[in-house]
Write a protein that holds these residues in place. Structure first.
Motif, mmCIF file in Angstrom:
data_model
loop_
_atom_site.group_PDB
_atom_site.id
_atom_site.type_symbol
_atom_site.label_atom_id
_atom_site.label_comp_id
_atom_site.label_asym_id
_atom_site.label_seq_id
_atom_site.Cartn_x
_atom_site.Cartn_y
_atom_site.Cartn_z
ATOM 1 N N LYS A 1 29.402 38.971 44.455
ATOM 2 C CA LYS A 1 28.075 39.536 44.165
ATOM 3 C C LYS A 1 28.160 40.946 43.577
ATOM 4 O O LYS A 1 27.190 41.438 43.018
ATOM 5 C CB LYS A 1 27.205 39.535 45.422
ATOM 6 C CG LYS A 1 26.726 38.146 45.791
ATOM 7 C CD LYS A 1 25.925 38.170 47.077
ATOM 8 C CE LYS A 1 25.523 36.768 47.488
ATOM 9 N NZ LYS A 1 24.821 36.755 48.774
ATOM 10 N N ASN A 2 29.316 41.586 43.689
ATOM 11 C CA ASN A 2 29.509 42.905 43.078
ATOM 12 C C ASN A 2 29.565 42.831 41.559
ATOM 13 O O ASN A 2 29.438 43.845 40.879
ATOM 14 C CB ASN A 2 30.778 43.583 43.599
ATOM 15 C CG ASN A 2 30.596 44.147 44.981
ATOM 16 O OD1 ASN A 2 29.515 44.584 45.351
ATOM 17 N ND2 ASN A 2 31.645 44.115 45.764
ATOM 18 N N SER B 1 31.838 36.047 49.164
ATOM 19 C CA SER B 1 30.519 36.051 48.511
ATOM 20 C C SER B 1 30.088 37.471 48.163
ATOM 21 O O SER B 1 29.575 37.716 47.067
ATOM 22 C CB SER B 1 29.466 35.398 49.413
ATOM 23 O OG SER B 1 29.742 34.031 49.596
ATOM 24 N N GLN B 2 30.313 38.404 49.068
ATOM 25 C CA GLN B 2 29.953 39.797 48.802
ATOM 26 C C GLN B 2 30.786 40.378 47.666
ATOM 27 O O GLN B 2 30.278 41.119 46.825
ATOM 28 C CB GLN B 2 30.098 40.648 50.064
ATOM 29 C CG GLN B 2 29.023 40.396 51.094
ATOM 30 C CD GLN B 2 27.630 40.606 50.516
ATOM 31 O OE1 GLN B 2 27.340 41.582 49.837
ATOM 32 N NE2 GLN B 2 26.751 39.652 50.790
ATOM 33 N N ASP C 1 31.549 34.745 53.723
ATOM 34 C CA ASP C 1 30.640 35.884 53.536
ATOM 35 C C ASP C 1 31.332 37.030 52.799
ATOM 36 O O ASP C 1 30.738 37.645 51.907
ATOM 37 C CB ASP C 1 30.103 36.376 54.888
ATOM 38 C CG ASP C 1 29.150 35.384 55.540
ATOM 39 O OD1 ASP C 1 28.667 34.459 54.836
ATOM 40 O OD2 ASP C 1 28.910 35.523 56.753
#
Length: 127
Positions: A24-25, A20-21, A17
């Motif tokens: 995603k930035n 992934s974050q 997680d």
């Protein structure tokens, strides 16, 4: 800008997680996240209407580890950059990953800023 498709594989949900974050930035990033190498490999084998731009995989996972995933992935995809993420940077393991076709490795703990800078180099530049 074209979508930037990144596959992330890590058996640790917190790490998965978090990574992934981070990804995603990046502008236009689409993350395909898997908590085991078997599901990731099944995804690699499916037909897609988009190009994979980058794979980030944890090295140490139960069952199929990151190196086994890399070996399997290279049988169907020779060119997509593939990074192994590991806390073990033993030279023997690093050389083994290079022989298997790894683009490189990312040592834990990693800096988010450095990771983003590295990932930026793989983003597609055209729509």
């Amino acid at each position: 800008m074209a979508a930037f498709h990144v596959v992330i594989v890590d058996d640790n949900r917190v790490e998965l997680d978090m990574l992934s974050q981070v990804v995603k930035n990046l502008e236009s990033a689409i993350v395909h996240a898997f908590d085991n190498a078997y599901d990731a490999f099944d995804f690699f084998m499916q037909p897609r209407d988009f190009e994979l731009h980058l794979v980030l995989s944890d090295w140490e996972m139960p069952g199929m580890n990151g190196l086994a995933l890399l070996n399997s992935f290279r049988t169907v995809n020779k060119h997509t950059p593939f990074y192994l993420i590991t806390g073990n940077t033993d030279k023997t393991l690093v050389l083994e990953s290079k022989r298997a076709g790894a683009t490189g490795y990312i040592a834990k703990p990693y800096s988010t800023r450095r990771l983003l800078a590295k990932l930026e180099t793989y983003k597609p530049t055209t729509a």
